[in-house]
Enzyme design. Structure first.
Site, PDB file in Angstrom:
ATOM      1  N   HIS A 138     -49.514  17.115  20.229  1.00 35.43           N
ATOM      2  CA  HIS A 138     -51.103  16.793  20.410  1.00 35.43           C
ATOM      3  C   HIS A 138     -51.639  16.675  19.242  1.00 35.43           C
ATOM      4  CE1 HIS A 138     -50.654  21.232  19.617  1.00 35.43           C
ATOM      5  NE2 HIS A 138     -51.803  21.250  19.100  1.00 35.43           N
ATOM      6  N   HIS A 140     -55.393  16.551  17.506  1.00 41.61           N
ATOM      7  CA  HIS A 140     -56.859  17.319  17.420  1.00 41.61           C
ATOM      8  C   HIS A 140     -57.833  15.975  16.990  1.00 41.61           C
ATOM      9  CE1 HIS A 140     -55.754  21.581  17.610  1.00 41.61           C
ATOM     10  NE2 HIS A 140     -54.586  20.986  17.178  1.00 41.61           N
TER      11      HIS A 140
HETATM   12  P1  5GP Z   1     -52.262  23.921  17.551  1.00 44.14           P
HETATM   13  O1  5GP Z   1     -52.564  25.125  16.900  1.00 44.14           O
HETATM   14  O2  5GP Z   1     -51.018  24.038  18.272  1.00 44.14           O
HETATM   15  O3  5GP Z   1     -52.427  22.643  16.734  1.00 44.14           O
HETATM   16  O4  5GP Z   1     -53.430  23.448  18.872  1.00 44.14           O
HETATM   17  C1  5GP Z   1     -53.364  24.223  20.120  1.00 44.14           C
HETATM   18  C2  5GP Z   1     -54.821  24.063  20.458  1.00 44.14           C
HETATM   19  O5  5GP Z   1     -54.859  24.338  21.927  1.00 44.14           O
HETATM   20  C3  5GP Z   1     -55.579  25.155  19.962  1.00 44.14           C
HETATM   21  O6  5GP Z   1     -56.764  24.359  19.371  1.00 44.14           O
HETATM   22  C4  5GP Z   1     -56.129  25.914  21.255  1.00 44.14           C
HETATM   23  O7  5GP Z   1     -57.424  26.229  21.153  1.00 44.14           O
HETATM   24  C5  5GP Z   1     -55.735  24.883  22.181  1.00 44.14           C
HETATM   25  N1  5GP Z   1     -55.506  25.809  23.635  1.00 44.14           N
HETATM   26  C6  5GP Z   1     -54.724  26.784  23.499  1.00 44.14           C
HETATM   27  N2  5GP Z   1     -54.632  26.938  24.978  1.00 44.14           N
HETATM   28  C7  5GP Z   1     -55.392  25.979  25.582  1.00 44.14           C
HETATM   29  C8  5GP Z   1     -55.740  25.939  27.115  1.00 44.14           C
HETATM   30  O8  5GP Z   1     -55.023  26.658  28.052  1.00 44.14           O
HETATM   31  N3  5GP Z   1     -56.518  24.938  27.429  1.00 44.14           N
HETATM   32  C9  5GP Z   1     -57.122  24.099  26.388  1.00 44.14           C
HETATM   33  N4  5GP Z   1     -57.810  23.132  26.737  1.00 44.14           N
HETATM   34  N5  5GP Z   1     -57.032  24.388  25.251  1.00 44.14           N
HETATM   35  C10 5GP Z   1     -55.806  25.212  24.694  1.00 44.14           C
END
Ligand code: 5GP
Ligand code: ZN
Length: 175
Positions: A138, A140
């Site tokens: 993903h 951001h």
């Molecule tokens: P990472 O830390 O893997 O780069 O980002 C994961 C992101 O997913 C985090 O910013 C977190 O807030 C978001 N996230 C985690 N669980 C959920 C969810 O159930 N729904 C949504 N919309 N975002 C989520």
């Protein structure tokens, strides 16, 4: 060219190298691709994409879904998700990564107009050490505003020119 077969040891036992036999290779590559298109049952983003878990979707096409982060850094923090399960930048098709970033560029300027911010970080974490917590690729989109308290920073190193040259030598002409 390395073998992408999930069972290289079996091929070794059979003295078959799928990378040399196109028939096996095509079979294996097809299965590999098919497998990747199946949603991962324990992946929260696959569940969101399948509609099993609700999300605030702001854009969708055949290949991507863009949702609002449920625990945002601030107003407008969005996530671009490929609809196929792919864990990280090391495994995504580079062409798909390109399309994801093209979408990021389009959304960034549209969001800026509507939400009235001026700056943005575009981040993409790969692996737990890099801060990845959801192992489905993903991007951001993080709007930035004056004094927003968001911290994306590291301590700048001070390598010598020789140290820089040594790293350059290791990394030149890799692709
Ligand atoms: P990472 O830390 O893997 O780069 O980002 C994961 C992101 O997913 C985090 O910013 C977190 O807030 C978001 N996230 C985690 N669980 C959920 C969810 O159930 N729904 C949504 N919309 N975002 C989520
Ligand atoms: Zn997934």
């Amino acid at each position: 060219e390395s073998c992408r077969c999930p069972f290289p040891s079996v091929c070794k036992i059979l003295w078959l190298n799928p990378c040399k036999f196109s028939f096996f290779r095509v079979m294996i590559e097809e299965n590999y691709t098919k497998e990747r298109k199946i949603p991962m049952s324990d992946c929260i983003f696959c569940k969101i994409i399948a509609g099993e878990i609700p999300s605030a979707t702001i854009y969708e096409n055949d290949e991507f879904k863009v949702i609002l982060d449920r625990f945002p850094s601030g107003e407008g923090h969005a996530l671009i998700l490929p609809k196929n399960h792919v864990p990280n930048v090391f495994e995504i098709d580079p062409a798909q990564a390109g399309r994801a970033y093209a979408l990021a560029a389009k959304l960034a300027r549209a969001m800026k107009e509507v939400l009235g911010f001026t700056d943005m970080n575009i981040l993409q974490n790969n692996g737990p050490i890099a801060g990845q917590t959801v192992f489905h690729f993903h991007i951001h989109l993080i709007p930035r505003r004056e004094d927003d308290g968001i911290n994306v920073t590291w301590t700048p190193g001070e390598p010598t020119d020789e140290q820089i040259a040594a790293v350059q030598a290791k990394l030149t002409n890799l692709i």
